[in-house]
Every structure is written in structure tokens, then in C-alpha cells.
Design a protein around this motif. Structure first.
Motif: not given
Length: 401
Positions: A7, A9, A16, A20-21, A34, A89, A93, A203
Motif C-alpha cells: 500500500l 501512501t 492515506s 491504511v485503516r 511498516v 498513516e 497502521a 505500508v
């Protein structure tokens, strides 16, 4: 085989954060990876111990630290203008993963290694260009120039930005983008091996997404892991320059001494070295907001440190500045929370680092100007003095032996 969903961001984007959520809720990953290293993870969660001024003085990496602070200010300023904290973001996460008892993997390279490799990879002109571009960017943001944050996640926009960055600073782009793409891909390959049937949500910043994906599609193209974490091997140009200056200055004094123009000229040549280094280092210290004691110290030591490649006037000035200002531990956090450059410049720890950087710059400028203007100031012909001095030195040496 493990599945990896990358993902991309924007680091100061509320959209973003929402993405993420939503991705964690819908994808239900077994691991959330992350784009953080342990130190930034702890800083994000306010678990890390703030460095002290002693830590800063011990490392002596003043220039790269100053660049790091200015980059952080620029990111924070953009985030402040759009109402989102930098790294929000990543924080989202982490919060969602912890809330759902999902393991978190920190897959980015240690920020200290990245900054060290970033700074050391660039030549002097590339560093100057980078700092100037950073200053211009900060000035534009401070003037209120709007930035379309969400457009920075569009792959076409990313490609254009990356291409421009590579033209502007090829070594910087390689260190900040390409190497970290490879490092993160290495970490994800390890995670895939550890969880062969799992699902991994990575992420990362949008600028890293395509590079990481390319490496995961072709793991054989990954560079050796050790090459990504060791200090880059390069000639110590700063040290070489320092020894060259010392040798050139010694040769110049010897040539003047043997040329027969008089000991008063030799004395003036030496005094000019002392004065031009001392005055410029002191002026730059005061321009940095340094205390008069720091400027006076610079004036007294700059001529000596400029002849010693292992020591710099800015280091000594920073020590004096720290003793006078006595920066508290909280200054690190205050620097990262500053909402204007004016506020940042008032923080004692920032002044310590700025004094170190500008005092060194002033001393370096003194060295350059000395060799340009020493002969006009002395009122002598350099060609005659040097040729006569060399001839007389050679005669003396051959006669002595």
C-alpha cells in the motif's frame, strides 16, 4: 506462498490514514509491515529517550543532523498546512495492528545508516545543491504555496518526481530511494519465508511501492544485503583536502622564507592566515546566532584547526556554545515540533548545531580566500617569490647534504 500487498501512501495525507485503516480491516493481514526502523518506531510512540547535547557533540555529524532537522521541518510544515502530522498513516497502521493483535514488522533501514550513507554518497557540489533546494522549498512552503498531497500517490506523478530527483541528485536518490527499496524488499522476502501461507500488508511511501514490487517479482535482482548497511567506501576527500591545505601553507611559508623578501613578509603572511580564518569563522558563528564567547573561541582557534584535518573550528565552537546555552534534553522534541524557522532558531540545541556548521563554513571560506588574496595583500609577485624560494631551498638542501 505468502501474499504481499503493498500500500503506497503519502506521509502527510488524511486520505492515506483512512486507506491504511480500511486496508487492514478488509485485507485482514497476518503481518503489518511498516516503513519504519526501531528508532523511528519508538519516536512515533514516544518511547525513545531524547538524545542529549553530549550525544550530539560526541557524534559530531552536525551537517547531516541539520539537514535532517530541516527536512523534518519541511515535512511537518506541509502536514500542518493540511492538518495531518507527518507519519500519521504509519501511526494508524500500528494502532490498527495492535488493536487487532496483528504482528508488526519494522522493515525500513536504520535512519542513522540512511543519513550517513546519504550524506557521504554526495560530493561537495551535490550537497550544496541539495541544501539550496531544501532552503528554497522551505521558503516556498512558509509563503503558503499549496501542494497537492494526494497527487503525489499517482504513479505518473511519482515517475516524474523520481526522474527529476535522479537528475538533480543521482547519489542522493540512489541512497534514499533505490537502496531502501532493496532493503525493504529484503525484509519482505524474509517475512514471506517465515509465513509461507500468510498475508502481509506493507505500508510504505508511494515513491517506494513500484521499486519494492519490482524486486519482489524478481528477487534475483536484489543487491547483497550487506552492501545496503555498511558505510560506503569512498576516498576521504575532506581529509585529503585538509592535508593538502596544510602542506600548501607550509610550502608557501617556506618559499617566502627562502625567497629573500624579508622576515616581515613572512610574518605578515602568517598573520593574514590567522586573521582571515579567525574573522570569518567568528562572523559566521555570530550569523548562526552563536554566543560572543563562541565567536571569540572561533577567532582564537580557527587558524590552528584549519591546519589540522582531524579537528574543526566548528566542533570547538559547538562545545563552547553548549556550555554557555546549556540545551535541555527537551530541545530535541522542541526542534521537531517547531512551527516556524524563527522558533527553531531560538532553541539552544539548534543553535549549537548551526554554530558548528557555519563556523566550519567560515573557516573553509577563509582557507579559499587566503590562497586567492595572500599575494596581493603582501604586495609581492607570486611567480618570483615561489620560483626564487624553490631555487634557494634546493640549493640549501643540496649544500647541506
Amino acid at each position: 506462498m505468502a501474499e504481499v500487498n503493498i500500500l503506497g501512501t503519502a506521509h502527510v495525507s488524511q486520505q492515506s490514514v483512512d486507506e491504511v485503516r480500511a486496508a487492514i480491516a478488509e485485507y485482514k493481514p497476518d503481518v503489518v509491515a511498516v516503513e519504519l526502523d526501531p528508532s523511528r518506531f519508538q519516536a512515533l510512540k514516544r518511547l525513545a529517550r531524547d538524545p542529549t547535547v553530549e550525544d550530539v557533540l560526541e557524534v559530531k555529524n552536525f551537517n547531516s543532523l541539520l539537514v535532517q532537522w530541516l527536512l523534518a521541518y519541511l515535512q511537518r510544515k506541509i502536514g500542518f498546512d493540511v492538518g495531518v502530522d507527518p507519519g500519521a498513516e504509519m501511526k494508524a497502521a500500528i494502532e490498527e495492528a495492535e488493536k487487532n493483535n496483528i504482528p508488526i514488522a519494522l522493515v525500513d533501514r536504520d535512519i542513522r545508516v540512511t543519513l550517513l550513507r546519504f550524506w557521504n554518497s554526495m560530493g561537495i557540489f551535490e550537497k550544496i545543491k541539495m541544501i539550496w533546494a531544501l532552503i528554497i522549498s522551505i521558503a516556498e512552503v512558509d509563503k503558503g504555496q499549496e501542494i497537492d498531497i494526494e497527487s503525489l500517490k499517482d504513479q505518473n506523478v511519482i515517475d516524474v518526481v523520481m526522474e527529476e530527483f535522479r537528475k538533480f541528485s543521482p547519489n542522493g536518490a540512489r541512497t534514499l530511494i533505490d537502496e531502501r527499496d532493496a532493503f525493504i524488499a529484503h525484509q519482505l522476502v524474509i517475512l514471506k519465508a517465515q509465513r509461507p501461507e500468510g498475508r502481509i500488508l506493507a505500508v510504505v511511501g508511494a515513491g517506494h511501492r513500484q521499486g519494492i514490487a519490482n524486486y519482489l517479482d524478481n528477487p534475483a535482482t536484489l543487491p547483497p544485503f550487506d552492501n545496503l548497511v555498511r558505510e560506503p567506501k569512498k576516498l576521504p576527500w575532506a581529509m585529503i583536502f585538509g592535508f593538502a591545505v596544510t602542506a600548501l601553507f607550509a610550502f608557501l611559508l617556506a618559499a617566502i622564507a627562502f625567497s629573500g623578501v624579508g622576515w616581515n613578509v613572512l610574518l605578515y603572511a602568517f598573520l593574514f592566515w590567522v586573521v582571515i580564518h579567525g574573522v570569518l569563522a567568528a562572523i559566521f558563528t555570530l550569523l548562526a546566532g552563536g554566543h560572543p564567547y563562541s565567536a571569540l573561541t572561533c577567532f582564537c582557534v580557527a587558524w590552528m584547526t584549519s591546519l589540522n584535518p582531524m579537528l574543526h573550528a566548528g566542533w570547538i565552537a559547538a562545545y563552547v556554545e553548549a556550555r554557555v546555552r546549556k540545551p535541555p534534553v527537551t530541545d530535541f522534541r522542541k526542534i521537531y515540533e517547531s512551527e516556524s524557522l524563527g522558533d527553531m532558531a531560538k532553541i539552544p540545541l539548534f543553535r549549537v548545531v548551526l554554530v558548528a556548521a557555519l563556523a566550519n563554513l567560515g573557516s573553509l571560506l577563509g582557507t579559499v580566500l587566503y590562497f586567492i588574496f595572500v599575494f596581493p595583500v603582501l604586495g609581492i609577485d607570486p611567480g618570483v617569490v615561489i620560483s626564487t624560494g624553490i631555487h634557494n631551498m634546493w640549493t640549501w638542501i643540496t649544500g647541506f647534504f
